[in-house]
Design an enzyme around this catalytic site. Structure first.
Site, PDB file in Angstrom:
ATOM      1  N   TYR A   1       0.842  -1.195   0.000  1.00  0.00           N
ATOM      2  CA  TYR A   1       0.000   0.000   0.000  1.00  0.00           C
ATOM      3  C   TYR A   1       0.876   1.244   0.000  1.00  0.00           C
ATOM      4  O   TYR A   1       1.835   1.319   0.771  1.00  0.00           O
ATOM      5  CB  TYR A   1      -0.888   0.025   1.256  1.00  0.00           C
ATOM      6  CG  TYR A   1      -1.691   1.301   1.381  1.00  0.00           C
ATOM      7  CD1 TYR A   1      -2.982   1.374   0.891  1.00  0.00           C
ATOM      8  CD2 TYR A   1      -1.116   2.439   1.969  1.00  0.00           C
ATOM      9  CE1 TYR A   1      -3.713   2.560   0.970  1.00  0.00           C
ATOM     10  CE2 TYR A   1      -1.841   3.625   2.052  1.00  0.00           C
ATOM     11  CZ  TYR A   1      -3.132   3.678   1.551  1.00  0.00           C
ATOM     12  OH  TYR A   1      -3.837   4.849   1.625  1.00  0.00           O
TER      13      TYR A   1
ATOM     14  N   GLU B   1      -3.402   7.500  -4.244  1.00  0.00           N
ATOM     15  CA  GLU B   1      -3.329   6.241  -3.498  1.00  0.00           C
ATOM     16  C   GLU B   1      -3.169   5.086  -4.468  1.00  0.00           C
ATOM     17  O   GLU B   1      -3.888   5.001  -5.469  1.00  0.00           O
ATOM     18  CB  GLU B   1      -4.617   6.062  -2.682  1.00  0.00           C
ATOM     19  CG  GLU B   1      -4.598   4.819  -1.810  1.00  0.00           C
ATOM     20  CD  GLU B   1      -5.958   4.547  -1.184  1.00  0.00           C
ATOM     21  OE1 GLU B   1      -6.105   4.807   0.018  1.00  0.00           O
ATOM     22  OE2 GLU B   1      -6.871   4.092  -1.894  1.00  0.00           O
TER      23      GLU B   1
END
Ligand code: GDP
Ligand code: MN
Length: 391
Positions: free
Chosen positions: A109, A197
């Protein structure tokens, strides 16, 4: 403003971020055509809606043949996806993104966000990304990696290397990660983003790094100078009332409550919403009609607020400085006659020409409840909403 995954990937690819091969499709035939263009035999068919957590909601399908791509596309298009980010009403799928499916070794992530506390861009990273990231963030918050950027110089290569090492990447992938992170950071700065993101960012079994998903959000106030970003707006994904309001120069935000609000000035709007809550109600919306509110704009504001079925009473709260209360009063009277207000209406006017304004309301013969102070107005509108007296 939010954009779709495929749009974010295209923007990021321009900054050197590696993404899988893919193409957009609006119907099953196009989806198959995209798969043929991509080549190979494994594909991901991905619903494009402005929401994350599509995977868990059934919006991401892995396919082993072109026929499977056609079937997946037929299933997904027109479907209403309910994810834990869309709210119970969900979002209808109008576009698909067809990608080559890649063999995943590890999911990570990374997210660049605006950290208001440090007033800096912050990079948040985790060695184990993917669909469980929210659970991981709650159960082991100490494993989250954070790095803030000095605004005068931006992200430095040493910072990116630190992140790459903290993510425990194989040596061959470290430089690729540095380039990827620097590229995301540059995209964030140069496109006036508020969020970038990548989840998951994957390491493939042959050692490549790829952004398998991408999400970007942008600062609305900077869109005027980013035409290549603002053209990515998808009206389908937005509250129609908010886009309608924007077209009329009104600042409208839909909320969950039952008191419809028309107010001039964002500060007064915030104060009014607090007063409504204090009086035991909840605002249905935030609507700032702005400084030079003409009767036409006031009428438009009434139309917008009354489109909301939840509204059981309305409050007009105007402090006239540049405005004049008599103009606002004329606008209110005109709007009530034109639009037809079928819920109780409380009007509070203060400031320039307040007496003339009140006289216009009184002379109109309309059943409008008037109030003197903000507190008085809030109590009256909450009471009216509860007993349902119609104006
Ligand atoms: P989200 O659920 O909206 O965040 O959608 P993602 O694009 O992140 O996809 C969800 C999950 O689907 C990912 O975490 C992956 O595990 C899986 N996935 C997506 N694309 C591929 C792919 O090309 N290959 C494989 N093996 N899995 C994929
Ligand atoms: Mn994702």
């Amino acid at each position: 403003m939010d954009i779709h995954e495929y749009q974010a990937k295209e923007l990021l690819a321009n900054f050197g971020v590696p993404v899988p091969k893919g193409g957009i499709a609006y119907n099953p035939e196009q989806a198959v055509y995209r798969a043929t263009e991509i080549g190979g035999t494994r594909f991901a068919v991905k619903a494009q809606i402005h929401s994350g957590a599509r995977g868990k909601a059934g919006g991401i399908k892995l396919c082993e043949s072109e026929d499977a791509v056609r079937d997946a596309a037929a299933d997904l298009l027109g479907m209403t996806l309910v994810t834990h980010q869309t709210g119970p009403e969900g979002k209808v799928v109008h576009r698909l993104y067809i990608e080559e499916a890649v063999p995943i070794e590890r999911e990570m992530y990374i997210g660049f966000v605006l950290d208001r506390k440090s007033e800096r861009i912050m990079l948040v990273a985790h060695p184990h990304g993917g669909m469980e990231i929210e659970e991981i963030a709650v159960s082991e918050p100490e494993t989250i990696i954070r790095q803030t950027m000095e605004p005068a110089v931006g992200m430095q290569a040493f910072q990116a290397r630190e992140i790459a090492f903290a993510l425990d990447l194989p040596p061959a992938a470290v430089n690729r990660m540095v380039n990827l992170l620097m590229g995301c950071h540059r995209a964030f700065r140069e496109l006036d983003a508020t969020m970038v993101e990548i989840n998951p960012l994957v390491l493939t079994s042959d050692g490549q790094l790829l952004a398998l998903d991408a999400k970007m959000a942008f600062d609305d106030n900077a869109l005027f100078r980013r035409p290549n970003v603002s053209e990515l707006r998808d009206q389908n994904e937005e509250d129609p009332r908010e886009s309608q309001a924007a077209e009329h120069g009104l600042n409208y935000v839909a909320l969950d409550g039952e008191i419809g609000c028309i107010i001039n000035g964002a500060g007064l709007a915030m104060a009014t919403m607090d007063m409504i809550e204090h009086a035991g109600g909840t605002p249905a919306n935030f609507l700032d009609v702005g400084g030079g509110a003409s009767p036409e704009r006031v009428a438009m504001a009434f139309k917008l607020v009354l489109q909301d079925q939840k509204v059981s009473a309305m409050l007009v709260n105007i402090f006239a400085g540049i405005n004049r209360c008599d103009w606002i009063a004329e606008g209110v009277v005109q709007a009530v006659k034109e639009v037809g207000v079928n819920v109780p209406l409380v009007v509070r006017l203060a400031g320039t020409n307040v007496d003339e304004g009140r006289a216009i309301i009184d002379a109109s013969g309309l059943d409008i409840i008037t109030a003197d102070s903000l507190a008085d107005a809030a109590h009256k509108v909450v009471a009216a909403s509860k007993n349902g007296k119609v104006a």
